[in-house]
Design a protein around this motif. Sequence first.
Motif, PDB file in Angstrom:
ATOM      1  N   PHE A 124       1.168  -1.116  -0.022  1.00 54.83           N
ATOM      2  CA  PHE A 124      -0.170  -0.041   0.313  1.00 54.83           C
ATOM      3  C   PHE A 124       0.709   1.516   0.200  1.00 54.83           C
ATOM      4  N   TYR A 125       1.677   1.218   0.829  1.00 55.43           N
ATOM      5  CA  TYR A 125       2.881   2.272   1.144  1.00 55.43           C
ATOM      6  C   TYR A 125       3.702   3.030  -0.569  1.00 55.43           C
ATOM      7  N   ASP A 126       4.053   1.403  -0.361  1.00 52.50           N
ATOM      8  CA  ASP A 126       4.228   1.969  -1.754  1.00 52.50           C
ATOM      9  C   ASP A 126       3.976   2.191  -2.928  1.00 52.50           C
ATOM     10  N   THR A 127       2.899   1.659  -3.324  1.00 51.68           N
ATOM     11  CA  THR A 127       2.102   2.473  -4.239  1.00 51.68           C
ATOM     12  C   THR A 127       1.239   3.709  -4.390  1.00 51.68           C
ATOM     13  N   VAL A 128       1.404   4.028  -3.052  1.00 52.10           N
ATOM     14  CA  VAL A 128       0.999   5.433  -2.834  1.00 52.10           C
ATOM     15  C   VAL A 128       1.409   6.027  -3.034  1.00 52.10           C
ATOM     16  N   LYS A 129       2.667   6.045  -2.489  1.00 48.38           N
ATOM     17  CA  LYS A 129       4.231   6.975  -2.634  1.00 48.38           C
ATOM     18  C   LYS A 129       4.603   6.372  -4.433  1.00 48.38           C
ATOM     19  N   GLY A 130       4.678   5.643  -5.002  1.00 45.69           N
ATOM     20  CA  GLY A 130       5.135   5.223  -6.503  1.00 45.69           C
ATOM     21  C   GLY A 130       4.231   6.291  -7.744  1.00 45.69           C
ATOM     22  N   GLY A 131       2.625   6.491  -6.724  1.00 40.71           N
ATOM     23  CA  GLY A 131       2.229   7.263  -7.411  1.00 40.71           C
ATOM     24  C   GLY A 131       2.122   8.773  -7.446  1.00 40.71           C
ATOM     25  N   ASP A 132       2.634   9.213  -6.620  1.00 41.70           N
ATOM     26  CA  ASP A 132       3.007  10.524  -6.410  1.00 41.70           C
ATOM     27  C   ASP A 132       2.460  11.062  -5.368  1.00 41.70           C
ATOM     28  N   PHE A 133       1.456  10.466  -4.585  1.00 45.20           N
ATOM     29  CA  PHE A 133       0.146  10.617  -3.779  1.00 45.20           C
ATOM     30  C   PHE A 133      -0.831  11.635  -4.782  1.00 45.20           C
ATOM     31  N   ARG A 134      -1.413  11.218  -5.657  1.00 46.82           N
ATOM     32  CA  ARG A 134      -2.350  11.086  -6.777  1.00 46.82           C
ATOM     33  C   ARG A 134      -3.745  10.494  -6.283  1.00 46.82           C
ATOM     34  N   SER A 135      -3.542   9.706  -5.679  1.00 48.69           N
ATOM     35  CA  SER A 135      -4.203   8.518  -5.751  1.00 48.69           C
ATOM     36  C   SER A 135      -5.130   8.316  -4.830  1.00 48.69           C
ATOM     37  N   ARG A 136      -6.264   7.232  -4.335  1.00 51.54           N
ATOM     38  CA  ARG A 136      -7.615   7.019  -3.269  1.00 51.54           C
ATOM     39  C   ARG A 136      -6.554   6.638  -2.123  1.00 51.54           C
ATOM     40  N   TYR A 179      -5.649   0.744  -0.465  1.00 53.95           N
ATOM     41  CA  TYR A 179      -5.049  -0.305   0.186  1.00 53.95           C
ATOM     42  C   TYR A 179      -6.057  -1.429   0.556  1.00 53.95           C
ATOM     43  N   ARG A 180      -7.545  -1.181  -0.871  1.00 56.28           N
ATOM     44  CA  ARG A 180      -8.532  -2.186  -1.142  1.00 56.28           C
ATOM     45  C   ARG A 180      -6.878  -3.677  -1.836  1.00 56.28           C
ATOM     46  N   LEU A 181      -6.425  -2.833  -2.560  1.00 58.96           N
ATOM     47  CA  LEU A 181      -5.810  -3.036  -3.721  1.00 58.96           C
ATOM     48  C   LEU A 181      -4.847  -4.098  -2.876  1.00 58.96           C
ATOM     49  N   ALA A 182      -4.171  -3.649  -2.054  1.00 61.54           N
ATOM     50  CA  ALA A 182      -2.870  -4.714  -1.499  1.00 61.54           C
ATOM     51  C   ALA A 182      -3.823  -5.807  -1.054  1.00 61.54           C
ATOM     52  N   GLN A 183      -4.397  -5.187  -0.347  1.00 61.91           N
ATOM     53  CA  GLN A 183      -5.131  -6.706   0.338  1.00 61.91           C
ATOM     54  C   GLN A 183      -6.138  -7.603   0.004  1.00 61.91           C
ATOM     55  N   CYS A 184      -6.915  -7.401  -1.702  1.00 59.93           N
ATOM     56  CA  CYS A 184      -6.351  -8.312  -2.885  1.00 59.93           C
ATOM     57  C   CYS A 184      -5.762  -9.222  -2.976  1.00 59.93           C
ATOM     58  N   THR A 214      11.453  -8.829  -8.295  1.00 63.13           N
ATOM     59  CA  THR A 214      11.052  -7.632  -7.584  1.00 63.13           C
ATOM     60  C   THR A 214      11.254  -6.466  -8.724  1.00 63.13           C
ATOM     61  N   PHE A 215      10.613  -5.339  -8.936  1.00 62.61           N
ATOM     62  CA  PHE A 215      10.219  -4.290  -9.463  1.00 62.61           C
ATOM     63  C   PHE A 215      10.537  -3.084  -9.900  1.00 62.61           C
ATOM     64  N   GLY A 216      10.332  -2.547 -10.150  1.00 57.62           N
ATOM     65  CA  GLY A 216      10.599  -0.920  -9.349  1.00 57.62           C
ATOM     66  C   GLY A 216      10.159  -0.250  -8.713  1.00 57.62           C
ATOM     67  N   GLY A 217      10.431   0.802  -7.878  1.00 55.29           N
ATOM     68  CA  GLY A 217       9.962   1.445  -6.531  1.00 55.29           C
ATOM     69  C   GLY A 217       9.832   0.537  -6.136  1.00 55.29           C
ATOM     70  N   VAL A 218      10.074  -0.199  -5.637  1.00 53.92           N
ATOM     71  CA  VAL A 218      10.524  -1.294  -4.278  1.00 53.92           C
ATOM     72  C   VAL A 218      11.458  -1.752  -4.302  1.00 53.92           C
ATOM     73  N   GLN A 219      11.524  -1.577  -2.325  1.00 53.27           N
ATOM     74  CA  GLN A 219      12.563  -2.446  -2.261  1.00 53.27           C
ATOM     75  C   GLN A 219      12.834  -4.212  -1.831  1.00 53.27           C
ATOM     76  N   VAL A 220      11.381  -4.736  -2.033  1.00 52.30           N
ATOM     77  CA  VAL A 220      11.707  -6.579  -1.735  1.00 52.30           C
ATOM     78  C   VAL A 220      11.223  -7.023  -2.837  1.00 52.30           C
ATOM     79  N   SER A 221      11.370  -8.192  -3.032  1.00 47.93           N
ATOM     80  CA  SER A 221      10.931  -9.076  -3.742  1.00 47.93           C
ATOM     81  C   SER A 221       8.898  -9.534  -3.729  1.00 47.93           C
ATOM     82  N   ARG A 222       8.573  -8.684  -4.478  1.00 46.49           N
ATOM     83  CA  ARG A 222       7.000  -9.738  -4.348  1.00 46.49           C
ATOM     84  C   ARG A 222       6.190 -10.030  -5.303  1.00 46.49           C
ATOM     85  N   ARG A 266       2.338   4.401 -12.305  1.00 45.29           N
ATOM     86  CA  ARG A 266       1.437   3.458 -11.629  1.00 45.29           C
ATOM     87  C   ARG A 266       3.414   2.495 -12.034  1.00 45.29           C
ATOM     88  N   LEU A 267       3.046   1.710 -10.512  1.00 44.39           N
ATOM     89  CA  LEU A 267       4.375   0.842 -10.496  1.00 44.39           C
ATOM     90  C   LEU A 267       4.478   0.014 -11.085  1.00 44.39           C
TER      91      LEU A 267
END
Lengths: 253, 647
Positions: B107-119, B124-129, B156-164, B445-446
């Motif tokens: 959730f954090y990576d995606t909000v930051k990756g989106g440069d704080f212009r998403s809801r 959060y729901r996306l990360a949960q699903c 791993t993919f861009g903008g993150v520091q884990v392998s997910r 988008r990440l």
Amino acid sequence: MSAMLDLTLKIWRQDGPKTRGAFKTYHLKGISTEMSFLEMLDILNEQLIQLGEEPVAFDHDCREGICGMCSLMINGQAHGPETKTTTCQLHMRRFHNHDTIVIEPWRARAFPVIRDLVVDRTAFDRIQAVGGFVSINVGNAPDGNSVPVPKVNADKALDAAVCIGCGACVAACKNASATLFVGAKVSQFALLPQGQAERVQRVQKMVAQMDKEGFGSCTNTSECEAACPAGISVEMISRMNLEFLKATVVGAT
Amino acid sequence: MSLNAEQTGSSDLVSRVPSGPVAEMWDKHKFDLKLIAPTNKRKFTIIVVGTGLAGASAAASLAEQGYNVHAVTIHDSPRRAHSIAAQGGINAAKNYQNDGDSIHRLFYDTVKGGDFRSREANVYRLAQCSTSIIDQCVAQGVPFAREYGGTLANRTFGGVQVSRTFYARGQTGQQLLLGAYGSLMRQVGLGKVTLHSRREMLDVVTVDGVCRGIVMRNLVTGAIESLAGHAVLLCTGGYGNAYYLSTNAKGCNVTAAWRAHRRGAYFANPCFTQIHPTCIPVTGDHQSKLTLMSESLRNDGRVWVPKTPGDKRAPNTIPEADRDYYLENKYKGFGNMVPRDVASRNAKQQCDAGRGVGTSGKAVYLDFAEAIKRLGQKTIEEKYGNLFHMYHKITDEDPYQVPMRIYPAIHYTMGGLWVDYNLQSTLKGLFVLGEANFSDHGANRLGASALMQGLADGYFVVPYTVADHLATSKLPPVTTDSREFKAAVEEASFRTKQLLGIQGRRSADSFHRELGHTMWDYCGMSRNAAGLEKAIGKIRELRAEFWTNVKVLGHDHELNQNLEYAGRVADFLEFGELLATDALTRNESCGGHFREEFQEDGEALRDDANFCHVAAWQFQGDNKPSVLHKEPLTFDEVHLTKRSYRE
């Protein structure tokens, strides 16, 4: 480096499913060898529009070899002269100045022509609809790591699953057989633990539907493998035959 | 020029984001949503337009639950949808690698990756699903990459520091789509889904203010047909082809979304377009599309340019000392794995400084020599074999031997139809899923998040939220014989005939190419107010010329690809102006929206005081300025900070 080609094209033109078709000859000048085959057809169509002749209809979409939409017989070869290549990935650098190129639609009873080079491949969808799946509703899945799948099986299943559903195997086959297409889907699920519950019924239903659609029997000449842009091996047909035999002998319980 | 932003509408957008802590919102909301009893579901009909990841997964899930579903696709088969071309992977917060991943981190990576212009709530729901998606796909028999012990592999993919990121070679989208397609075709076989292939949606139909159906053209016979139902789901992808050259398939278009917009669905953040850093460069004017080389390649490939501008030596003969691995040098914490907008901007800066390579000078190297030496060619082949093959086919160069040449290209569009938390647009009864909506990726988008969003929306979100709409709305019986449907069919037929009747001198393709040039030159990787104003003027002129000078041959009662295409270009010519207007109105830089006037050390400079909102545009009529509505964005969990990938 790029060069320019002058080409003669003999293209199958057919107004509709019920009208008779015929070859029509076109001359194209100054085709860059950097172009893709479909970009060459784009240029032809642009010229036809300027001349007031209806452009040639052909199926295409992703233009990077994965969607399976493009489908041309080029000089008698499905997707043209290169191996493991779709028409959209074929580039004009593979042709020579003053070449004559014959372009036809897929020819198969189960793939009727809709217009020009566009054929109806919905028979593949109908085969998928009788068994090309695992019957699992959303919400029922266990954790992804709960059932280990040996790497070698997962890799082999993917080798089967990479089929792009273009129909080149059918077009290349003298009998217009769809056994490579069906064999690939049957193999994918036969190799995975998730496919076991429906293993017997799947092969029986898919083979029955394949026959019903009017595809022919396997010729055992491996033309399909040679034409397949995804590099799918005829081993898939052997496995399907084995699965079918086992299902017939053991029977659906 | 009249700045459309001055005509700002009221902030009447109701996002329906539940109250309470973000981690509990979706569970609470699911309980609050009304249900349809199992035996009543068969009384409802749902129309799903598009059969990519979002559409196929939604149609299959709704049919499994017992609804009657119509699935509509412009292709001959649902499997052709452009989700099939997604390469690198799909993210999920499984933490199978024990490397510190969690739902909150995704959730954090995606909000930051989106440069704080998403809801926040949607992300959060996306990360949960995300975790359930992997389970579902494995159960469908999707052959993901595995470790020798049989467990799922990650990269791993861009903008993150884990392998997910879960993957299947470089064709993850294909395998996920074929999984969803299998589920969809199973429902077709069971008679719960009626499949309408080779049909193009031309309009939505509203009855008493509620969306109740669609008008579509049968692409084989040319007949204008319609479908009536209780809800319509648009899963019709993005609008990258407004730029003509993009990594999108040739058939990708904005028509379905734009037609819905004209009927009352607001269009949100159209200027948020993603420019992907690693695509095969343009070779000439004949070019019809661009091909992506997956971001996953940056796991092992190293990006560099020669240090000296104009260095024309063959790449393998340039010594290490003369190379600039500019991403590794500048972004120490992330190296080659910075997000796409950052990597693209840096590639452009290098080329603008004269350090670009290849004949055009508009490319940088992506080099695998070091990885091949470290891991062996076989391992590289297993990970990326099909991508290397694709590159070789297109460029006639073997990337195992020489570095790839890559350049940024339009790839994905974060903007889309505005939707609330239920994925419902401002047009009641019309839901928008996947790339066609705006909600989850903000201004950038990440990587490996698009597949995640499409499947989350289709498998796990919309089945709940559509039920609530059906249970709580007044939906009297409607048939396609009703006045509203007949009028919409009439309008669509008229427009088709109009296109055929112009008989001008220019092909639809030539208009599309010209629009694309304007979009790329003025609304591409780098934008400024003067350029955007110029673009708006040019688009208006081009649109006016189109309607007097386009040449469409053939008839309307047959397969006519030229006619289909002209209709799509006509919509791009309307949409392009809105995109440029939105870019002109957003006086800040964020993510992929880079306004030259707003930057700091070459990085995007946001203006949170004035632009921390979603810009949702309301259509007012042909050639009338759209009205801007703003949905304020609040960040309670991930605090608004300057986005940095340097450490």
